[in-house]
Design an enzyme around this catalytic site. Sequence first.
Site, PDB file in Angstrom:
ATOM      1  N   HIS A 186      39.913  51.725  74.593  1.00 20.80           N
ATOM      2  CA  HIS A 186      40.435  50.353  74.656  1.00 20.80           C
ATOM      3  C   HIS A 186      41.064  50.067  76.023  1.00 20.80           C
ATOM      4  CE1 HIS A 186      42.672  46.831  72.794  1.00 20.80           C
ATOM      5  NE2 HIS A 186      43.452  47.091  73.831  1.00 20.80           N
ATOM      6  N   GLU A 187      41.921  50.962  76.486  1.00 17.29           N
ATOM      7  CA  GLU A 187      42.602  50.728  77.778  1.00 17.29           C
ATOM      8  C   GLU A 187      41.596  50.757  78.932  1.00 17.29           C
ATOM      9  OE1 GLU A 187      45.445  49.570  77.705  1.00 17.29           O
ATOM     10  OE2 GLU A 187      46.005  50.163  75.686  1.00 17.29           O
ATOM     11  N   HIS A 190      40.026  47.419  79.196  1.00 10.62           N
ATOM     12  CA  HIS A 190      40.789  46.473  80.034  1.00 10.62           C
ATOM     13  C   HIS A 190      40.489  46.722  81.510  1.00 10.62           C
ATOM     14  CE1 HIS A 190      42.908  44.596  76.831  1.00 10.62           C
ATOM     15  NE2 HIS A 190      43.648  45.637  76.501  1.00 10.62           N
ATOM     16  N   HIS A 196      41.403  40.985  75.214  1.00  5.22           N
ATOM     17  CA  HIS A 196      41.419  41.211  73.770  1.00  5.22           C
ATOM     18  C   HIS A 196      40.473  40.242  73.067  1.00  5.22           C
ATOM     19  CE1 HIS A 196      45.536  43.252  74.273  1.00  5.22           C
ATOM     20  NE2 HIS A 196      44.600  44.159  74.056  1.00  5.22           N
ATOM     21  N   TYR A 245      42.595  43.438  67.815  1.00  2.64           N
ATOM     22  CA  TYR A 245      43.780  43.936  67.117  1.00  2.64           C
ATOM     23  C   TYR A 245      43.638  43.741  65.608  1.00  2.64           C
ATOM     24  CZ  TYR A 245      46.658  44.759  71.287  1.00  2.64           C
ATOM     25  OH  TYR A 245      47.191  45.252  72.445  1.00  2.64           O
TER      26      TYR A 245
END
Length: 458
Positions: A186-187, A190, A196, A245
């Site tokens: 996930h990071e 980014h 998101h 999320y």
Amino acid sequence: MLEWIVKQVKRRLTMKSFAMLIALCLLMKAEAMEKTIDEIMEEANNDSMSYDLVMSGSSSNPTVRIERDILVSLDEYMDRQKDMMEEEKTGKRMKRKATPSRRWPNAIVPYEITPNTFSGAQLTQINQAITDWNRETCLNFRPRNGEAAAVRFQNGQGCSSFVGRIGNVQPISLANGCRIKRIIVHEMGHAIGFNHEQSRNDRDRFVRIRTENIPQPVLFNFQKLPTNQVTNLGVPYDYRSVMHYGARDFSTNGQITVQTLDTNFQNIIGRAPGLSFRDIRLANAMYNCAGSCPAMNCPGEGFVGKDCQCKCPTNDPNNPIQNCVGTAASTTTTAAPPTSAPTKDCSDMNMYCSYWAGQGYCETSRYMMMYCKESCRICNAAKRCEDMGQSCGLLQQRGFCSVNFFRNYMQANCAATCGFCRAGELLAADGSPLNKASILESASALLMLAVVAVWRIL
Ligand SMILES: [Zn+2]
């Protein structure tokens, strides 16, 4: 006798306790698996100010952390706020501000890992995340080798990353609780430019943000991206995204804050074990991974992967992508060759190849060139793409690739170096396939051979 009974009871108890312990472990593991991405981040953020807007950075370059884990410079954040206010006021899309390209040139992302920070098991998780990105996309996370711009896996307060390339060494911060593959994936998402999923500009068609369950001071975490920052590239909204999320993000009353309009996905959001099919598709589109592939129509939601094969989704979130089965739907009902197929070999890949070849499709169809090589007699096309000459690099440096007079020679001998190859075949100046024999016979090629021979002697 009594002793024997006590022994048996003890033994059974021990076995029972052991079984219970195992069951408990499995239960705990299942529970841990089920945590949503935002819940994991929330726990990892426990000792830091996860709800604060302004986080860190020097006074000259303050950094803001929003949506739990996104780092953004204060200036940029303020600009974005202005854009959104204006968009709301005027109802018009913002076009004036060109956001700098935050893509990594050539899809290369140099990385380093802060030493003495991660355990062996944690390093394995980081490496697995890197492997996933490198395998499914053309992004190339590779150890930093002096590059100014790079990502650095390091310790930090909570989990966090900037969105896209900043231009210097940018942190991917992983507190203890963040050091698991799906959070790292996930990071890294980014860092390559992903936002998101629930912040997408079109999210209201897919989720309803239940603001009544979100405390006012943290509502800013549910802002939609302004339209000028949209990078969906035609990829539909994805409940299964590793960038999505969970249902109770920022809820303080335990109620749902992100309600999926398709109720089937209410318990799916936030639980991606890794990259989803559409995550992979988006990254491939962002970095033009199939840029050197021939145009192909893939069936359904399929897209052309970096290996020039059509990629389709599976039903397995742990293994979300596969080569498309069968061929793309043909737009005609006649027996014309399909427009794509998932393979490359130096033989006929379709039983109708010889028939189509007889119909003259070899001259007009890219499909035939790639998948009916035997029938079209272009089996050595791939080999023709190699350099045949010895001094191609030098000749290229001297500009011979682009000088018309030498072009035939360079095409025959230095095709790879000069970049004359496309889709496994040579192209003539007019773009049509080239015949090597005719090139070698050409006068300019012979002259060129003489030039090279003289140059070698000297
Ligand atoms: Zn995030």
